[in-house]
Design a protein around this motif. Structure first.
Motif, short mmCIF file in Angstrom:
data_model
loop_
_atom_site.label_atom_id
_atom_site.label_comp_id
_atom_site.label_asym_id
_atom_site.label_seq_id
_atom_site.Cartn_x
_atom_site.Cartn_y
_atom_site.Cartn_z
N PHE A 54 0.85 -1.20 0.00
CA PHE A 54 0.00 0.00 0.00
C PHE A 54 0.88 1.24 0.00
O PHE A 54 1.79 1.36 0.82
CB PHE A 54 -0.92 0.02 1.23
N GLU A 55 0.61 2.16 -0.91
CA GLU A 55 1.31 3.44 -0.96
C GLU A 55 0.30 4.57 -0.72
O GLU A 55 -0.61 4.77 -1.53
CB GLU A 55 2.00 3.64 -2.30
N ARG A 56 0.46 5.30 0.35
CA ARG A 56 -0.48 6.37 0.68
C ARG A 56 -0.27 7.58 -0.23
O ARG A 56 0.85 8.01 -0.46
CB ARG A 56 -0.29 6.80 2.14
N LEU A 57 -1.40 8.10 -0.72
CA LEU A 57 -1.37 9.29 -1.55
C LEU A 57 -2.03 10.48 -0.88
O LEU A 57 -1.62 11.63 -1.09
CB LEU A 57 -2.08 9.02 -2.89
N ALA A 58 -3.08 10.24 -0.09
CA ALA A 58 -3.84 11.35 0.50
C ALA A 58 -4.54 10.90 1.77
O ALA A 58 -4.79 9.71 1.98
CB ALA A 58 -4.87 11.87 -0.51
N LEU A 59 -4.85 11.89 2.61
CA LEU A 59 -5.64 11.66 3.82
C LEU A 59 -7.03 12.26 3.61
O LEU A 59 -7.15 13.41 3.16
CB LEU A 59 -4.97 12.30 5.03
N LEU A 60 -8.05 11.48 3.92
CA LEU A 60 -9.43 11.96 3.76
C LEU A 60 -10.13 11.97 5.10
O LEU A 60 -10.52 10.91 5.62
CB LEU A 60 -10.20 11.06 2.78
N PRO A 61 -10.30 13.16 5.71
CA PRO A 61 -11.01 13.24 6.98
C PRO A 61 -12.48 12.85 6.81
O PRO A 61 -13.10 13.12 5.77
CB PRO A 61 -10.89 14.72 7.36
N THR A 62 -13.03 12.22 7.81
CA THR A 62 -14.46 11.92 7.81
C THR A 62 -15.22 13.19 8.15
O THR A 62 -14.83 13.95 9.02
CB THR A 62 -14.77 10.83 8.85
N TYR A 63 -16.31 13.44 7.43
CA TYR A 63 -17.12 14.63 7.71
C TYR A 63 -18.58 14.21 7.88
O TYR A 63 -18.98 13.09 7.53
CB TYR A 63 -16.98 15.66 6.57
N LEU A 64 -19.35 15.10 8.43
CA LEU A 64 -20.78 14.86 8.63
C LEU A 64 -21.54 15.42 7.44
O LEU A 64 -21.29 16.55 7.01
CB LEU A 64 -21.25 15.52 9.93
N LEU A 65 -22.46 14.64 6.93
CA LEU A 65 -23.25 15.03 5.77
C LEU A 65 -24.66 15.38 6.23
O LEU A 65 -25.35 14.53 6.81
CB LEU A 65 -23.29 13.90 4.75
N LEU A 66 -25.08 16.59 5.97
CA LEU A 66 -26.41 17.06 6.37
C LEU A 66 -27.14 17.64 5.18
O LEU A 66 -26.52 18.09 4.21
CB LEU A 66 -26.30 18.15 7.45
N SER A 67 -28.46 17.69 5.29
CA SER A 67 -29.24 18.47 4.33
C SER A 67 -28.90 19.94 4.53
O SER A 67 -28.68 20.39 5.67
CB SER A 67 -30.73 18.23 4.57
N ALA A 68 -28.84 20.71 3.46
CA ALA A 68 -28.54 22.14 3.58
C ALA A 68 -29.58 22.87 4.41
O ALA A 68 -29.31 23.96 4.95
CB ALA A 68 -28.42 22.76 2.19
N SER A 69 -30.77 22.30 4.54
CA SER A 69 -31.84 22.93 5.33
C SER A 69 -31.83 22.48 6.80
O SER A 69 -32.67 22.94 7.58
CB SER A 69 -33.19 22.61 4.70
N HIS A 70 -30.90 21.62 7.17
CA HIS A 70 -30.81 21.15 8.55
C HIS A 70 -30.46 22.33 9.46
O HIS A 70 -29.64 23.19 9.09
CB HIS A 70 -29.73 20.08 8.66
N PRO A 71 -31.06 22.40 10.67
CA PRO A 71 -30.80 23.52 11.58
C PRO A 71 -29.32 23.73 11.92
O PRO A 71 -28.90 24.84 12.24
CB PRO A 71 -31.60 23.15 12.83
N LEU A 72 -28.51 22.66 11.84
CA LEU A 72 -27.10 22.76 12.19
C LEU A 72 -26.18 22.84 10.97
O LEU A 72 -24.95 22.78 11.10
CB LEU A 72 -26.68 21.56 13.05
#
Length: 306
Positions: A159-177
């Motif tokens: 395995f050769e690492r190329l990039a790091l991908l942080p986990t993010y939270l996916l919300l609807s754009a209309s979500h209060p947060l």
């Protein structure tokens, strides 16, 4: 059959020279080695190849004459195999089978694929998409030459690492947060969760909840990332992803928000998976170099910047 190409080459030298001594001088091998090779060939095939003349050297038997023609032909085929291998390994051409994790296959592969073939039009490139587990299995079975996917612990592959991908939270754009700069998983844990249901991926997301002592309240699941995005965009629940499509519009037209996680969540490692201890063709090496140039943590084709 138990004979070698080297033995055939010694026989050819002796047959052409009509003398073991002259053959020895031409191929820079001791006379006993040539005599031994001829004896082993005669024993293996059960034929007499030479008449030995004590004072006048040696001459080929009728069987030896025919054997000489066949031996030359066989060595010629062997040389052509060698030339073919040289062409494969020294020029960027020939087949190349690339596998990609399906969550980011539609994002990064179109640009990678086109740009690579523009540079190397003689490569016959085939593209496959699958889940992380299957990609690793196919590289191990030599069904793929290389795979672009996340690192998996404990695999017997390179395995050769190329990039790091942080986990993010996916919300609807209309979500209060949805306008927050960051969120912790605990702030959303009591809300419905839409799970990307793929081997390795589902275990990874479950581990994020378990690590914080939280319960995953799954309301819907799908093996297709775009289906997950559409569920979230409709307001059904939230999700977690690591790939970041440049478009924040789901397939159903709903708008999405990408929110960084404030929790201490290790990023996923994206890179190249290849088999160990294989001789890579020039096409594989060229594709690896292409990926190194095009993929980095802050610049991944088809993905939104961090």
């Amino acid at each position: 059959m138990r004979f070698t190409l080297k033995q055939l080459s010694y026989f050819i030298a002796a047959g052409e020279a009509r003398s073991i001594t002259l053959a020895s001088e031409r191929v820079h091998i001791s006379p006993p080695s040539i005599s031994s090779a001829i004896s082993q060939l005669e024993s293996e095939f059960g034929v007499q190849l030479f008449f030995r003349h004590h004072a006048q050297g040696m001459s080929l038997t009728p069987a030896g004459e025919r054997f000489l023609i066949a031996a030359r032909d066989l060595l010629g085929h062997a040389q052509r195999l060698h030339d073919l291998a040289h062409d494969i390994t020294s020029s960027v051409a020939g087949p190349l089978r690339v596998g990609t994790f399906r969550t980011f296959a539609p994002l990064i592969m179109p640009a990678l694929f086109k740009d690579f073939l523009d540079q190397h039009p003689q490569v016959q490139m085939q593209f496959f998409e699958d889940d992380e587990f299957e990609l690793v299995s196919k590289v191990r079975r030599a069904e793929l030459d290389i795979a672009i996917t996340y690192e998996q612990e404990g695999i017997d592959l390179q395995f050769e690492r190329l990039a790091l991908l942080p986990t993010y939270l996916l919300l609807s754009a209309s979500h209060p947060l949805a306008t927050r700069e960051s969120l912790s998983l605990a702030e959303l844990a009591d809300q419905p969760f839409v799970l990307l249901d793929l081997p390795v991926s589902r275990e990874y997301f479950q581990s994020r909840f378990d690590r914080l002592g939280l319960r995953m309240n799954v309301i819907a699941r799908s093996a297709q990332p775009e289906t997950v995005r559409s569920f979230v965009a409709s307001g059904l629940g939230f999700s977690m992803l690591t790939s970041r499509p440049a478009s924040r519009i789901a397939s159903n037209g709903g708008k999405l928000a990408y929110i960084p996680m404030s929790d201490d969540t290790p990023p996923m490692k994206l890179g190249l998976v290849t088999a160990k201890n294989i001789r890579k063709t020039r096409a594989i090496l060229a594709f690896e170099d292409h990926c190194r140039r095009r993929i980095s943590t802050n610049d991944i084709p088809g993905m939104a910047p961090l």
